[in-house]
Write a protein that holds these residues in place. Structure first.
Motif, PDB file in Angstrom:
ATOM      1  N   GLU A  84      11.926  11.029   1.938  1.00 40.10           N
ATOM      2  CA  GLU A  84      11.252  10.437   0.787  1.00 40.10           C
ATOM      3  C   GLU A  84      10.149   9.484   1.219  1.00 40.10           C
ATOM      4  O   GLU A  84       9.072   9.455   0.622  1.00 40.10           O
ATOM      5  N   ARG A  85      10.403   8.692   2.258  1.00 41.13           N
ATOM      6  CA  ARG A  85       9.385   7.755   2.705  1.00 41.13           C
ATOM      7  C   ARG A  85       8.134   8.495   3.177  1.00 41.13           C
ATOM      8  O   ARG A  85       7.014   8.028   3.006  1.00 41.13           O
ATOM      9  N   GLU A  88       6.374   9.846   0.007  1.00 42.44           N
ATOM     10  CA  GLU A  88       5.773   8.818  -0.834  1.00 42.44           C
ATOM     11  C   GLU A  88       4.331   8.518  -0.465  1.00 42.44           C
ATOM     12  O   GLU A  88       3.563   7.995  -1.260  1.00 42.44           O
ATOM     13  N   THR A  95       8.689  11.881  -6.288  1.00 41.80           N
ATOM     14  CA  THR A  95       9.939  11.769  -5.549  1.00 41.80           C
ATOM     15  C   THR A  95      11.129  11.851  -6.499  1.00 41.80           C
ATOM     16  O   THR A  95      11.198  11.086  -7.471  1.00 41.80           O
ATOM     17  N   HIS A  97      14.760  11.155  -8.021  1.00 39.39           N
ATOM     18  CA  HIS A  97      15.678  10.018  -7.989  1.00 39.39           C
ATOM     19  C   HIS A  97      17.110  10.553  -7.975  1.00 39.39           C
ATOM     20  O   HIS A  97      17.757  10.587  -6.939  1.00 39.39           O
ATOM     21  N   LYS A 138      11.372   8.655  -9.280  1.00 42.90           N
ATOM     22  CA  LYS A 138      11.232   7.251  -8.909  1.00 42.90           C
ATOM     23  C   LYS A 138       9.927   7.061  -8.154  1.00 42.90           C
ATOM     24  O   LYS A 138       9.400   8.005  -7.550  1.00 42.90           O
ATOM     25  N   VAL A 139       9.423   5.819  -8.185  1.00 40.96           N
ATOM     26  CA  VAL A 139       8.207   5.478  -7.453  1.00 40.96           C
ATOM     27  C   VAL A 139       8.440   4.143  -6.754  1.00 40.96           C
ATOM     28  O   VAL A 139       9.105   3.251  -7.294  1.00 40.96           O
ATOM     29  N   PRO A 140       7.910   3.980  -5.533  1.00 40.09           N
ATOM     30  CA  PRO A 140       8.045   2.694  -4.847  1.00 40.09           C
ATOM     31  C   PRO A 140       7.125   1.657  -5.472  1.00 40.09           C
ATOM     32  O   PRO A 140       5.996   1.966  -5.870  1.00 40.09           O
ATOM     33  N   ASP A 143       4.967  -1.027  -0.627  1.00 36.37           N
ATOM     34  CA  ASP A 143       4.911  -0.068   0.477  1.00 36.37           C
ATOM     35  C   ASP A 143       5.245  -0.666   1.830  1.00 36.37           C
ATOM     36  O   ASP A 143       5.038  -0.024   2.867  1.00 36.37           O
ATOM     37  N   GLY A 152      13.450  -1.362   0.335  1.00 37.48           N
ATOM     38  CA  GLY A 152      12.474  -0.841  -0.608  1.00 37.48           C
ATOM     39  C   GLY A 152      12.791  -1.261  -2.023  1.00 37.48           C
ATOM     40  O   GLY A 152      13.958  -1.465  -2.390  1.00 37.48           O
ATOM     41  N   TYR A 154      12.074  -0.101  -6.046  1.00 40.62           N
ATOM     42  CA  TYR A 154      11.714   1.122  -6.751  1.00 40.62           C
ATOM     43  C   TYR A 154      11.818   0.951  -8.260  1.00 40.62           C
ATOM     44  O   TYR A 154      12.634   0.165  -8.764  1.00 40.62           O
ATOM     45  N   GLY A 156      12.728   3.540 -11.300  1.00 39.19           N
ATOM     46  CA  GLY A 156      13.285   4.864 -11.542  1.00 39.19           C
ATOM     47  C   GLY A 156      13.349   5.174 -13.029  1.00 39.19           C
ATOM     48  O   GLY A 156      13.418   4.263 -13.871  1.00 39.19           O
TER      49      GLY A 156
END
Length: 343
Positions: A84-85, A88, A95, A97, A138-140, A143, A152, A154, A156
């Motif tokens: 996932e990293r 991203e 991504t 969740h 989900k989104v970070p 970064d 991290g 997030y 979601g």
């Protein structure tokens, strides 16, 4: 000797290099073009420069550099985090969740008609077989590492929908739709029981069905996760505390608590387990309220179909398969396809 883990090193490595995955791939291709063997084909160069190949090369470098005797292990959770990293960094990749799936067929031993008793002509026409799907992304929100190397933050969002596509005398309505936005923080721990790895998650979430009057259901929770992984096995222990709401002043009060007894049925604790065996993934989820003895259990299995699609079969028993059913006990079976595993 201190254990070298993927959470502490590999994830840190990925976070410490804020370079787009496309840039990594391009740099690799440029290097092969300039210094590679003349016999390499374009397809071979592309394979060698795939993001997942580059990750494995970095892993190999760390393994070679590790002090002799220092264990280096990676479980299913770490593998997912690493993938996932890397994804991203690509602005065109969403991504997952939770699982993203569609179950064209999901049966029940008793559809919940009581919740719809105020709507004449509706409840008696509900079918015991319906379709269900889930979309979860989900989104970070940051970064780089915040407090711990490899952590991290997030945002979601999960949507679940139950579709009465097989009902005969209704216009194929969505019987129930649940919306679940959440913000959560995840980080590794330097604790390695039984030779595995651990981490934790803390978050806050809202879940509602977006309905009004007598069909409205919602709650807000603060939760924590303790995560454990070893090889192909992963375990999650998730307790939560519901955030209190004001009581309704009258029956149709839009601002009051729609379901003050929801914890009595949905519980205040969840246990999750995942095991990967060859091309199969087995999942278990269980909720429990230890005072009322109410809760639910769910078993699932995913298996290969074709391409990126995987088959998904699930069995559920208990309360709260959806918010409208939070106090309705039933047994359900579903079959369909999923775009991603739990891990």
């Amino acid at each position: 000797m201190k254990r070298i883990t993927y959470q502490a090193i590999i994830v840190s490595l990925l976070l410490s290099a804020p370079v787009a995955a496309n840039d990594d791939t391009q740099a690799c291709l440029n290097a092969l073009f300039a210094t590679g063997d003349d016999s390499l084909t374009l397809a071979e160069m592309r394979e060698m420069c795939k993001p997942e190949t580059l990750i494995e090369e970095e892993v190999a470098k760390i393994e070679r550099a590790a002090p002799e005797g220092a264990p280096l292990e990676m479980g299913s959770i770490s593998r997912r985090i690493i993938g996932e990293r890397q994804a991203e960094r690509n602005p065109y990749v969403l991504t997952p969740h939770k699982m993203n799936y569609i179950l064209p067929v999901m049966s029940t031993n008793g559809i919940n008609t009581d919740a719809y008793s105020s709507f004449e002509g509706y409840e008696e026409n509900l079918a015991d077989v319906e379709a269900k799907f889930q979309l979860s992304l989900k989104v970070p929100l940051y970064d780089k590492s915040l407090f711990i190397e490899g952590d991290g933050l997030y945002l979601g969002f999960t949507l679940e929908a139950w579709w009465q596509i097989y009902s005969e005398n209704l216009s194929k309505p969505f019987r129930e739709t649940n919306y679940q936005p959440e913000v959560f923080y995840i980080a590794p721990l330097e604790w390695h029981p039984f030779g595995g790895n651990t981490g934790f998650v803390v978050g806050i979430e809202h879940q509602s069905n977006g309905r009004g009057t007598l069909l409205s259901r919602s709650w807000n929770r603060v939760y924590g996760h303790l995560l454990f992984e070893k090889d192909a096995f992963a375990l999650s222990i998730k307790p939560w505390v519901r955030l209190s709401e004001d009581e309704k002043e009258f029956e149709f009060d839009p601002d009051g608590d729609d379901n003050p007894d929801i914890e009595d049925f949905m519980g205040n604790f969840e246990l999750g387990m995942v095991y990967q065996w060859e091309n199969l993934e087995f999942t278990f989820g269980g909720r429990r309220n230890f005072s009322t003895k109410n809760g639910a259990a769910e078993l699932g299995i995913t298996f290969p179909l074709w391409g990126k699609l995987r088959g998904y079969a699930v069995a559920f028993n208990g309360y709260g398969e959806s918010l409208i059913d939070y106090n309705h006990k039933q047994t359900r079976f579903g079959i369909g396809v999923t775009l991603n595993n739990t891990l």
